[in-house]
Design a protein around this motif. Structure first.
Motif, short mmCIF file in Angstrom:
data_model
loop_
_atom_site.label_atom_id
_atom_site.label_comp_id
_atom_site.label_asym_id
_atom_site.label_seq_id
_atom_site.Cartn_x
_atom_site.Cartn_y
_atom_site.Cartn_z
N GLN A 157 0.83 -1.21 0.00
CA GLN A 157 0.00 0.00 0.00
C GLN A 157 0.86 1.25 0.00
OE1 GLN A 157 -2.61 0.35 3.35
NE2 GLN A 157 -3.74 2.07 2.49
N THR A 158 1.91 1.26 0.80
CA THR A 158 2.81 2.41 0.85
C THR A 158 3.50 2.62 -0.49
OG1 THR A 158 3.20 2.02 3.19
CG2 THR A 158 4.77 3.44 2.04
N ALA A 159 3.92 1.52 -1.10
CA ALA A 159 4.59 1.62 -2.39
C ALA A 159 3.66 2.16 -3.46
CB ALA A 159 5.13 0.24 -2.80
N GLU A 160 2.38 1.74 -3.40
CA GLU A 160 1.42 2.21 -4.39
C GLU A 160 1.20 3.70 -4.26
OE1 GLU A 160 -3.22 1.39 -5.77
OE2 GLU A 160 -2.26 0.13 -4.24
N LEU A 161 1.07 4.19 -3.02
CA LEU A 161 0.90 5.62 -2.80
C LEU A 161 2.13 6.40 -3.24
CD1 LEU A 161 -0.81 5.61 0.72
CD2 LEU A 161 -1.89 6.10 -1.49
N ALA A 162 3.29 5.80 -3.03
CA ALA A 162 4.53 6.49 -3.37
C ALA A 162 4.72 6.63 -4.87
CB ALA A 162 5.73 5.75 -2.76
N GLN A 163 4.02 5.81 -5.66
CA GLN A 163 4.13 5.88 -7.11
C GLN A 163 3.41 7.10 -7.68
OE1 GLN A 163 5.86 3.92 -9.16
NE2 GLN A 163 6.65 2.63 -7.51
N ARG A 164 2.78 7.90 -6.82
CA ARG A 164 1.99 9.03 -7.31
C ARG A 164 2.51 10.34 -6.73
NH1 ARG A 164 -2.39 7.56 -9.93
NH2 ARG A 164 -3.47 9.51 -9.52
N PRO A 165 3.69 10.79 -7.16
CA PRO A 165 4.23 12.06 -6.67
C PRO A 165 3.38 13.23 -7.14
CG PRO A 165 5.55 11.25 -8.47
CD PRO A 165 4.57 10.16 -8.16
N THR A 166 3.29 14.26 -6.32
CA THR A 166 2.49 15.44 -6.66
C THR A 166 3.37 16.67 -6.79
OG1 THR A 166 2.02 15.88 -4.33
CG2 THR A 166 0.42 14.54 -5.53
N TYR A 167 2.92 17.60 -7.61
CA TYR A 167 3.66 18.83 -7.87
C TYR A 167 2.68 20.00 -7.83
CZ TYR A 167 7.05 15.46 -9.65
OH TYR A 167 7.91 14.40 -9.76
N THR A 168 3.08 21.07 -7.17
CA THR A 168 2.26 22.28 -7.09
C THR A 168 2.74 23.30 -8.12
OG1 THR A 168 1.86 21.94 -4.73
CG2 THR A 168 1.47 24.15 -5.60
N VAL A 169 1.82 23.83 -8.89
CA VAL A 169 2.16 24.84 -9.89
C VAL A 169 2.42 26.17 -9.17
CG1 VAL A 169 1.39 26.03 -11.98
CG2 VAL A 169 0.63 23.67 -11.52
N ASP A 170 3.60 26.74 -9.37
CA ASP A 170 3.94 27.97 -8.67
C ASP A 170 3.27 29.18 -9.31
OD1 ASP A 170 5.44 28.76 -10.91
OD2 ASP A 170 7.33 28.04 -10.08
N GLN A 171 3.51 30.35 -8.74
CA GLN A 171 2.84 31.57 -9.21
C GLN A 171 3.26 31.96 -10.62
OE1 GLN A 171 0.32 33.18 -7.67
NE2 GLN A 171 0.41 31.43 -6.27
N GLU A 172 4.40 31.47 -11.08
CA GLU A 172 4.83 31.74 -12.45
C GLU A 172 4.29 30.70 -13.41
OE1 GLU A 172 7.13 32.00 -9.81
OE2 GLU A 172 6.61 34.13 -9.90
N GLY A 173 3.56 29.73 -12.89
CA GLY A 173 2.96 28.71 -13.76
C GLY A 173 3.86 27.52 -14.03
N ASN A 174 4.91 27.34 -13.21
CA ASN A 174 5.85 26.25 -13.43
C ASN A 174 5.70 25.14 -12.41
OD1 ASN A 174 7.26 27.75 -15.55
ND2 ASN A 174 8.14 28.97 -13.88
N ILE A 175 6.10 23.94 -12.82
CA ILE A 175 6.33 22.85 -11.88
C ILE A 175 7.79 22.47 -12.00
CG2 ILE A 175 3.97 21.91 -11.85
CD1 ILE A 175 4.82 19.89 -13.96
N THR A 176 8.36 21.95 -10.92
CA THR A 176 9.77 21.58 -10.92
C THR A 176 9.88 20.07 -10.82
OG1 THR A 176 10.35 23.66 -9.84
CG2 THR A 176 11.98 21.89 -9.79
N LEU A 177 10.36 19.45 -11.88
CA LEU A 177 10.50 18.00 -11.93
C LEU A 177 11.96 17.60 -11.82
CD1 LEU A 177 7.81 18.69 -13.73
CD2 LEU A 177 7.95 16.27 -14.27
#
Length: 260
Positions: free
Chosen positions: A85-105
């Motif tokens: 279960q932990t591994a499955e959740l870990a497969q879904r990283p999230t990213y927040t779009v910053d005020q300039e409209g970018n995500i950092t990968l």
């Protein structure tokens, strides 16, 4: 005593009459999307919301060889003792779009995604990733596609939508539909675009609403259903009930003393 009975009967009859009359409604005020001569358009049927600053995106990179995706899914590199279960959740990283409209990968750095639809952003990431991965796959979803429904509905609240393609009727359905006291001709939609809030009105009793650019919702939209006049009047009556009863009792007492 007969006079008191007459006054009491008259007062009760008048109150009941006013309550029944004020709650009456007509079909044209209640029925959704009534048939008329409106020609339905498909202009907005392909409406898809675009990514905005502060959106939260789930992004998973895949490939034929899972090992090459590890740098792009950093949280998936876990010890062997992790539960399934932990591994499955870990497969879904999230990213927040910053005020300039970018995500950092990882490895790619900042990628501008604001203003793009989900599918357009996926294609952009696939192009960026292709310099590191052969035929990369990208799975992207909104984590915060939330719509709030307030006012005269059965279950007001905020709802996370399973897809970014949702209509105002679907949102109202999730809120349990309008109550009998909700005004269907003047639904308020509050939307924020580029940091600016805008307000729009929808008439759910008219078919032309299906042609509105606001029939399809965007993330963080707020829908407000105002109460009808009968509900407003009833709320005023409820607030003044004790005063009315006191005055009526005083009048009856005075009449009783005078007519002895």
């Amino acid at each position: 005593m007969r006079l008191i009975s007459k006054y009491g009967f008259a007062l009760g009859f008048l109150t009941a009459f006013l309550m029944v009359f004020s709650s009456c409604g007509s079909r044209k005020n209640m029925v959704y999307l009534q048939q008329d001569s409106t020609l339905l358009s498909t202009v907005y049927e392909q409406h898809v919301p675009t990514i905005q600053p502060n959106d939260i995106l789930t992004i998973v990179v895949s490939a034929a060889d899972p090992k090459v995706t590890a740098p792009f899914n950093p949280v998936s590199s876990m010890g062997g003792g992790a539960t399934m279960q932990t591994a499955e959740l870990a497969q879904r990283p999230t990213y927040t779009v910053d005020q300039e409209g970018n995500i950092t990968l990882p490895m790619l750095g900042k990628v501008k995604v604001a203003g793009l639809t989900r599918l357009e952003a996926i294609e952009k990431l696939r192009t960026e990733l292709s310099q590191y991965i052969k035929d990369p796959g990208v799975n992207m979803n909104f984590n915060n596609f939330r719509v709030s429904v307030l006012g005269e509905v059965a279950r007001p609240g905020s709802f996370i939508m399973p897809t970014e393609r949702v209509t105002v009727l679907e949102a109202l359905g999730m809120a349990g539909d309008l109550t009998i006291r909700g005004v269907r001709e003047n639904i308020l939609l509050v939307r924020e675009v580029d940091g600016h809030k805008t307000m729009h009105r929808l008439d759910l009793t008219r078919q032309e609403t299906l042609n509105s650019p606001y029939y399809y919702l965007a993330q963080n939209d707020v829908i407000y259903v105002e109460p009808n006049k009968a509900q407003i009047n009833n709320s005023k009556l409820g607030a003044n009930t004790n005063i009315i009863i006191s005055i009526a009792s005083l009048l009856i007492t005075v009449i009783s003393v005078i007519t002895r």
